[in-house]
Design a protein around this motif. Structure first.
Motif, PDB file in Angstrom:
ATOM      1  N   ASP A 232       0.828  -1.205   0.000  1.00 60.30           N
ATOM      2  CA  ASP A 232       0.000   0.000   0.000  1.00 60.30           C
ATOM      3  C   ASP A 232       0.862   1.254   0.000  1.00 60.30           C
ATOM      4  O   ASP A 232       0.559   2.229  -0.691  1.00 60.30           O
ATOM      5  N   THR A 233       1.934   1.217   0.813  1.00 63.56           N
ATOM      6  CA  THR A 233       2.766   2.408   0.951  1.00 63.56           C
ATOM      7  C   THR A 233       3.503   2.698  -0.347  1.00 63.56           C
ATOM      8  O   THR A 233       3.640   3.857  -0.747  1.00 63.56           O
ATOM      9  N   ASP A 235       2.384   1.848  -3.308  1.00 68.72           N
ATOM     10  CA  ASP A 235       1.333   2.360  -4.183  1.00 68.72           C
ATOM     11  C   ASP A 235       1.072   3.833  -3.902  1.00 68.72           C
ATOM     12  O   ASP A 235       0.899   4.631  -4.817  1.00 68.72           O
ATOM     13  N   LEU A 236       1.034   4.161  -2.621  1.00 74.23           N
ATOM     14  CA  LEU A 236       0.802   5.557  -2.260  1.00 74.23           C
ATOM     15  C   LEU A 236       1.852   6.450  -2.909  1.00 74.23           C
ATOM     16  O   LEU A 236       1.517   7.454  -3.530  1.00 74.23           O
ATOM     17  N   ASN A 238       3.514   5.978  -5.548  1.00 68.25           N
ATOM     18  CA  ASN A 238       3.255   6.119  -6.983  1.00 68.25           C
ATOM     19  C   ASN A 238       2.043   6.997  -7.250  1.00 68.25           C
ATOM     20  O   ASN A 238       2.040   7.792  -8.180  1.00 68.25           O
ATOM     21  N   MET A 239       1.018   6.834  -6.420  1.00 67.42           N
ATOM     22  CA  MET A 239      -0.218   7.581  -6.682  1.00 67.42           C
ATOM     23  C   MET A 239      -0.041   9.072  -6.483  1.00 67.42           C
ATOM     24  O   MET A 239      -0.723   9.862  -7.129  1.00 67.42           O
TER      25      MET A 239
END
Ligand SMILES: Nc1ncnc2c1ncn2[C@@H]1O[C@H](COP(=O)(O)OP(=O)(O)OP(=O)(O)O)[C@@H](O)[C@H]1O
Ligand SMILES: [Mg+2]
Lengths: 653, 344
Positions: A232-233, A235-236, A238-239
């Motif tokens: 998740d981190t 992904d964060l 990247n987002m």
């Protein structure tokens, strides 16, 4: 499977029984087939130093550059801690600034302890440093501390960058894994010689060797810690549109920080472990004192300096662990509004003390450096203790030593040396095949064949004998302790403190009492190795038993098992893979210690490496070093494969 | 209702995990109708031939059981992972053709995402976490902190700016996650099971909070959940996923009243219809009552039956149903409501 084993064993026994008549070459590797690897390596080294060039600059220039990079900060640290900042060279140097006073340094350490944890740690760390002052070890300790202070950041930064590369590119990881394996199994002595060649005798060489020795765990831990960052981190990151660099420094590294700090602690501990060995190639300080006393057989002085290393190690270990486990500050609204000096109150306090004691020190000498007249020495106490033991228990000690030598050590050694090399290589290959398939078989055969082909077979077998016998003793002592301690909470916490401390001690420290009590030889070496390698046998056994699923134990109780049955049929069985890993660690530690015991007169590969070091023979040292590493790798791979099989069989994986 | 334009369109999006996924798809154009082939090839069909469109300003809920491919689909939409095949159009731009640099720009300014496990950075305070997307963009400290304070107030965390994530409860942590994703004022807002890790009571509170925010902000939202009750509370439209494929897309009442597959029917069977159906879906055409004065009161078409039922208990008269602009479009009769409540 069983059939293959029987056949292989039968062949080996047959060969062993009649081999010397029919096939003498199978018993003793022919002399003219020996690969002159050591000469090739020496030639390569000479070429590197004299001719090698990368176009823009030569190899020698490269090493000079590295030298410069390390020397500068080292001089600064040394100046601050030990002899003041100097201007000019050699004997006409003038001191422009005195070193930090001992009071300032103790105060800084106390502040660090309080900052990272609590007053108890502050007292411990402060006490350790006070000990150094009171027992007259201050000067040497500061020299050692200076080189640690330089080696650690280099080791951490280097490990971090290599680790980052390994995390980002799979291919890099695939390349560095075997290199790390080698770095961690080749005995340090082996690469001291080439380092000497490249960097010359002196503190820089010592620091380079320390960095090489201390870096591998940092690399591994970095990769592990980065992989542990939650998906998740990532992904964060990247987002919100992080660039590569922002991703690394703003997301990955901060999130992985607790893990990385464990690596920092490891680097510090390994650097301290190197202190004595590094003094062989020019590091001064405590290591040099120990080594010099050992050579003079001045037991008292040796123990004092040795204890000083331990004390320093304990202080740095606890401080860095506390830093790693430090709970970040609570929120505080007022924080940002305070003046700078209050926000960084610890730093301000330290700076104040540094300045005040610095000024006072100009007038009062005792503020600047701890007066020699106040120093206490315990050298004679140790000396007397040893004399007393030797006078009163000489016969008993001697009897034990002789008995074990005659009944265990010597027969075992004879047996191993009498084995035909072909049979050993073959059996290793069969074991590899049985545990891990043909790849492992090939690896085992190739690595053991290396030891034969470079003409180090006899010494390898002596290494195996000493290592094997020590590991057996370590297991005989360690596994029962682990079993007993695992079930008793109080006892376990006590045992844990002891083995944690044992593992902070630099390996050299183990040699001293052993030499005092048993003098030199295989027996003394064995005792030192057993003492050094005991900790993992205890730790892994206890850990393995403690992690057995309590439901399974309850199931055992319900079906009417006795205590003994529960222990043997459930706990030990399920803990087996873990215990095997413990034995593996024990073997690795035993091998690394074994090389050091060359100093007390063994005749194994360790001695070969050590002789190469004293003769500055690069090729000989590296060849023997590789032999040790290969023995370690064979043992490691076989046991890991065995543990994995055991795990699958027990359904733990 | 006026036709709104599509914000995000997925056309035949595939994501197969495993080696040789692309070659497999090229060799088997009919893979969509032969799911067993995928497993036989040793691949995992996480997203299979999904086509859907998300309209501007709506809450589009993707719902399915664990492992049905919801997260994978959303990660394809935001291009955190590349789909194996298909087309993803964001405001008409094909995201799969966008360069890495363009993607960074799009994500920095036009997309936001909230994560199931919050994904807060442990070393930053609430303020630092919320300001993080702006920091990454290079905004000055003052600007980003001012903006961050605004969104922190918006999600009701004012006064906790200096706290670290570990000092907050789960619900508060997710508020931080929401605030962070809103800090850049995204046009398209992804929420991947944002409330699944929370206790039921807090979950309910957060759903209300979420609806309140959406009332104000009117974002285009892709919301993932595995909880059908949550889906019907929040959704304008729902897509139901099963084993990587979309079974049905429609408004909550469509799914309840006209399930397209047995799987959807199974899903919606236990759902209280009063919660799923809106006033608009069961209203009667304007009757003879005519004048407004004859009604017991006014209801809006998008209210759920369960919400308005208590009002009808006392009233003898039907209620007027009005649309968003206040125009009367139908009437709600008590007997119809009772029927639905009896159905459960
Ligand atoms: N990186 C990956 N490699 C291989 N398989 C994957 C990968 N990521 C997801 N999968 C598989 O794809 C399928 C869909 O996973 P996904 O995470 O999208 O499900 P989900 O609907 O989000 O479930 P959950 O509710 O548990 O989050 C699962 O079978 C999963 O095992
Ligand atoms: Mg998911």
């Amino acid at each position: 499977m069983a059939l293959v084993w029987v056949a292989a064993l039968a062949l080996a026994i047959l060969l062993w029984a009649i081999g010397s008549d029919v096939a003498p070459w199978a018993m003793k590797y022919p002399r003219d087939l020996i690969i002159p690897l050591k000469f090739w390596i020496s030639d390569l080294m000479a070429w590197l130093v004299e001719d090698a060039t990368f176009g823009l600059f030569t190899f020698t220039e490269l090493t000079r550059g590295i030298s410069w990079l390390i020397e500068r900060p080292y001089r600064l640290a040394l100046g601050l801690l030990s002899h003041g900042l100097l201007r000019g060279q050699g004997s006409d140097a003038v001191q422009i600034l005195p070193p930090l006073s001992w009071i300032a340094i103790v105060a800084t350490v106390v502040a660090l302890g309080r900052y990272t944890k609590d007053w108890a740690l502050a007292a411990l760390a402060g006490g350790c440093f006070l000990y150094l002052a009171i027992f007259g070890q201050w000067q040497s300790a500061m020299i050692t501390l200076a080189s640690i202070l330089i080696a650690v950041p280099f080791g951490v930064a280097g490990g971090l960058f290599v680790g980052l590369a390994g995390y980002r590119w799979r291919t890099v990881e695939r390349v560095i894994r075997p290199v790390l394996d080698l770095m961690q199994t080749v005995p340090v002595f082996a690469y001291l010689v080439p380092i000497l060649f490249l960097f010359g005798f002196g503190p820089v060489s010592a620091i380079v060797a320390t960095i090489i020795y201390a870096m591998p765990p940092m690399v591994r831990i970095t990769i592990l810690a980065l992989r542990g960052v939650p998906d998740d981190t990532v992904d964060l990151g990247n987002m919100v549109g992080c660039s590569q660099r922002q991703m690394t420094w703003k997301v990955l590294v901060p999130t992985a920080m607790p893990g990385l700090m464990v690596g920092v602690n490891q680097v510090i501990m390994l650097s301290l472990n190197m202190v004595i060995i590094a003094s062989m190639i020019g590091a001064g300080g405590l290591g040099f004192e120990v080594l010099a006393s050992l050579r003079r057989l001045d037991i008292g002085a040796g123990i004092e300096s040795g204890v000083a290393i331990v004390v320093l190690a304990i202080a740095l270990d606890r401080l860095s662990q506390a830093l790693a486990n430090k709970i970040p500050p609570e929120h505080s609204e007022a924080e940002a509004r305070r003046p700078l000096w209050r926000r960084y109150s610890y730093t301000s306090a330290c700076l104040a003390i540094v300045m005040v004691t610095g000024l006072l020190g100009l007038f009062a000498g005792w503020v600047q450096s701890y007066p020699e007249a106040w120093a206490v020495t315990t050298g004679s106490v140790w000396e007397n203790l040893v004399t007393w033991i030797n006078i009163n228990f000489f016969d008993e000690l001697e009897a034990v030593k002789t008995a074990i030598l005659l009944n265990v050590l010597i027969p075992f050694k004879r047996f191993l040396l009498g084995l035909p090399w072909i049979a050993v290589v073959g059996l290793l290959a069969v074991a590899g095949w049985a545990l891990g398939g043909w790849r492992l078989a090939l690896l085992c055969a190739a690595l053991s064949l290396f030891n034969v082909a470079v003409g180090l077979w006899a010494k390898s077998m002596i290494t195996v004998y000493l290592c094997g016998i020590s590991v057996i003793f370590a297991c005989l002592i360690g596994i029962p302790i682990g079993i007993v301690a695992a079930e008793r909470e109080r006892l376990w916490s006590g045992v844990k403190v002891v083995i944690d401390t044992l593992q902070t001690l630099p390996s050299f420290v183990y040699l001293m009492p052993v030499v005092m009590l048993f003098r030199v030889g295989d027996f003394a070496a064995m005792i030192a190795v057993v003492a050094y390698a005991l900790a993992p046998a205890i730790r892994y056994t206890a850990h393995g038993i403690r992690q057995v699923d309590p439901q399974l134990v309850e199931a055992g109780i319900v079906s009417g098992c006795t205590r003994i049955q529960i222990l043997t049929k459930i706990k030990l069985k399920l803990a087996l893979p873990e215990i095997m890993l413990g034995i593996n660690q024990t073997i690795m530690l035993a091998l690394s210690m074994l090389v050091i015991t060359a100093l007390v007169g063994t005749r194994d590969l360790g001695q070969e490496v050590y002789i190469a070091l004293t003769k500055a023979d690069t090729g000989r040292g590296i060849t023997a070093g590789l032999s040790v590493a290969f023995i370690a790798i064979i043992a490691d791979r076989l046991i890991t494969a065995g543990a994995k099989r055991a795990k699958t069989r027990l359904g733990l994986e | 209702m006026t036709e709104t334009r599509s914000k995000l369109i997925c056309r035949s999006v595939w994501k197969l995990f495993g080696n040789g996924a692309e070659a497999f798809l090229r060799a088997n154009p009919d893979a969509a109708s032969a799911p067993t082939k995928i497993a036989e090839a040793g691949l995992i069909g996480a997203v299979r031939d999904v086509s859907l469109e998300v309209r501007e300003g709506e809450i589009f809920v993707i719902m399915g059981l664990s492992g049905s491919g919801k997260s994978t689909l959303v990660r394809c939409m935001s291009r955190l992972i590349g789909p194996t095949a298909g087309e993803i159009l964001f405001d008409g731009q094909d995201l799969l053709k966008a360069s890495a640099k363009e993607m960074i720009e799009i994500r920095r300014h036009r997309m936001g995402m909230v994560f199931q496990h919050f994904a807060l950075l442990p070393h930053l305070t609430v303020l630092g976490n919320v300001a993080f997307p702006l920091e990454v963009q290079g905004a000055s400290r003052q600007d980003r902190e001012a903006r961050a304070r605004d969104v922190i107030d918006l999600v009701g965390l004012g006064g906790r700016e200096g706290y670290y994530p570990r000092e907050l409860s789960g619900g508060q942590q997710q508020r931080v996650g929401i605030a962070r994703s809103l800090a850049v004022e995204p046009e398209l807002w992804f929420l991947d099971e944002p409330f699944s890790a929370l206790d039921p009571l807090i979950r309910r509170e957060m759903q209300d909070e979420f609806l309140r925010l959406q009332q104000m902000l009117k974002k285009t939202i892709v919301f993932i959940t595995h909880d059908f009750d949550e889906a019907i509370r929040l959704a304008d439209r729902i897509a139901i996923m099963k084993d990587g494929a979309v079974d049905q897309i429609g408004a909550p009442e469509d799914l309840v009243m006209r399930p397209a597959t047995p799987y959807v029917a199974e899903f919606t069977r236990d759902v209280s219809r009063a919660k799923a159906l809106s006033v608009g879906s069961i209203m009667r055409p304007l009757g003879n009552a005519g004048a407004r004065g004859d009604y017991a009161g006014e209801l809006t078409a998008d209210q759920k039956i369960a919400q308005v039922a208590p009002l009808l208990r006392a009233a003898g008269q039907p209620f007027a149903v009005v649309n968003g602009t206040g125009e009367v479009i139908g009437e709600l009769v008590r007997d119809d409501v009772v029927d639905i409540l009896m159905d459960g």
